[in-house]
Each structure stands twice: as structure tokens, then as C-alpha cells.
Design a protein around this motif. Structure first.
Motif: not given
Length: 264
Positions: A73-102
Motif C-alpha cells: 500500500q505504501e508503495r502504491r501511495e508513493a507512486l500515485t503521489l509522484m504521478m499526481g505531481h508529474v501529471i499536474g506539472h505536465a498539465r500546467a506546461l500544456a506543450t506537445v510533449d506534455a500532452l504525449a506524457l499525459l
């Protein structure tokens, strides 16, 4: 990557908030660096698989950066947390590569982050951000064939599935240990000619061993066998198995879901 996934003061995954959203006090510089690393890999990807493997590398970095005593559970939560950070940052960038990452994050990863990435990708596309040429095929390769082999005593068995992304073939190989709870002991990806030849190479090797079996299977059997294995805790033992599972387990999950859909 592992620094983004942890709160040093309270342990792995403890600062996850409901819905997998990134916490406001997460270090911005670390989030930006993690996202930039992923975007650099995505920018070089020329196929859906290459993009998926970029994300798999990030998953492996998080897994190997966590304490050895972190539970599932801790591993799942840590990965979900990291992905939440990355996804939020990618959305803010709003570039072609950010969309591809999403697009990739919406297919491979924990369910919560996949949903958030899918929503973010839809928003960027609606705002006019262009998709990479391969983006629409992520997570939907053509299944060409599948096979199963193992020992006749029932200790271990393996499943191989050959997929194709418009002429780029890859095989997903999964080892299940039935003596260690029936979970995935190892999983890895084979590309190119080696992937194309894998089925026949394995069949030839098994034919010379009287205590082994080999059989071709269809999508229904693949979904049943690997779906069952995924309900049990992974059980890697050797260092290379631990690394393989850390990197590729979520890709296996995505492929099994895809095969299950193909099987109806």
C-alpha cells in the motif's frame, strides 16, 4: 524521482491526499526536475512502446528509492503521489510533449493517476495542443499470438504475448511462481526480431526437456492466467527480477487489461 515520491519526515506515501492530487507543499523544483526528465524521454520516443518504457523507468526509480520495509500500500501511495505531481506539472506546461506524457500516463500506472492523466489530456487536446503521431495508439497494440510454458510439476509457469504497434513488434514475458503464492516473479519486454522469434525459440527449448510443457493460448486464456497472477502479490527474489518487476509490472497490468478487452 524517489525524492518526489517520499515525505522524509513521515515515511513512504504518507503525504498522499485523496484522489491522488499533488500536495501544495511538495518541492516544486523536484517536481519540475522529475517532469523534465520524463518529457526529455518522451520527446525522443518514436513509438508508443518507447514512450511507455520511459514511464516504466520512472516507476522503477520510485520503487527502488523506497525503504525496503515499505509495504504494498505504501508503495502504491508513493507512486500515485509522484504521478499526481508529474501529471499536474505536465498539465500546467500544456506543450506537445506534455500532452504525449499525459497520454501515456492515462494508460500505464495506478488507476487514480491514469484517470487524472486522461482528464488532463482531454483538456489539453480541447485547448488545441497537438498530439504526437503515435499518441492515439498507446496501450492498444495488436495481439499477434501468445504461448504458455513451464514445468510439469506446477512450480512455475511463464506466459509470452507478442504484440505489434504498426510493424514494431514486442513481446511481454511474465514468469509466475506458484509455490510463492501465484504472483509475478519476473516480467520483461523483448523488442524487434528477438520478440518475433521468441515463441519458436521457447518451443524448441521446451521440446528437449521432458519435465516441461509448451502450448499456444488465446486472448481469453492470457487474460485469465495473468489476471489471476496480478491479484496475488509479486514475488521477485533475485536482484534482476526485483528490478524487472519494479519497471514493468504496470505495463503488464495495462497489457492484460487490453487483452481482456480483446477477449470480450
Amino acid at each position: 524521482m524517489s525524492m518526489v515520491s517520499r515525505d522524509p519526515s513521515s515515511g513512504a506515501g504518507s503525504d498522499l491526499v485523496a484522489g491522488g492530487q499533488a500536495r501544495d507543499d511538495a518541492p516544486h523544483e523536484l517536481i519540475a526536475a522529475a517532469t523534465a526528465s520524463l518529457l526529455a524521454g518522451i520527446a525522443k520516443a518514436r513509438s508508443p512502446l518507447a514512450a511507455e518504457l520511459v514511464l516504466c523507468g520512472a516507476f522503477g526509480a520510485v520503487e527502488t528509492g523506497l525503504p525496503d520495509d515499505a509495504d504494498a500500500q505504501e508503495r502504491r501511495e508513493a507512486l500515485t503521489l509522484m504521478m499526481g505531481h508529474v501529471i499536474g506539472h505536465a498539465r500546467a506546461l500544456a506543450t506537445v510533449d506534455a500532452l504525449a506524457l499525459l497520454r501515456v500516463c492515462s494508460v500505464v500506472g495506478p488507476a487514480t493517476s491514469r484517470a487524472a492523466a486522461g482528464k488532463g489530456a482531454g483538456q489539453l487536446a480541447a485547448a488545441g495542443v497537438a498530439d504526437r503521431p503515435w499518441a492515439g495508439r498507446v496501450g492498444h497494440p495488436t495481439m499477434l499470438r501468445a504461448w504458455r510454458y513451464g514445468d510439469v510439476f506446477g512450480a512455475q509457469s511463464s506466459v509470452g504475448v507478442l504484440f505489434d504497434y504498426r510493424g514494431r513488434e514486442h513481446a511481454v514475458m511474465v514468469l509466475v511462481d506458484h509455490l510463492l503464492g501465484g504472483g509475478i516473479k519476473d516480467c520483461w519486454v523483448v523488442e524487434g526480431r528477438s520478440a518475433k522469434e521468441m515463441r519458436n525459440a521457447v518451443a524448441a527449448a521446451m521440446a528437449s526437456e521432458p519435465t516441461t510443457f509448451f502450448e499456444d493460448i488465446d486472448a481469453v486464456v492470457v487474460a485469465a492466467l495473468l489476471g489471476s497472477a496480478l491479484t496475488n502479490p509479486p514475488c521477485p527474489e533475485q536482484a534482476d527480477q526485483i528490478e524487472d518487476v519494479a519497471n514493468h509490472l504496470y505495463l503488464v497490468r495495462a497489457r492484460v487489461e487490453h487483452v481482456a478487452q480483446l477477449a470480450g
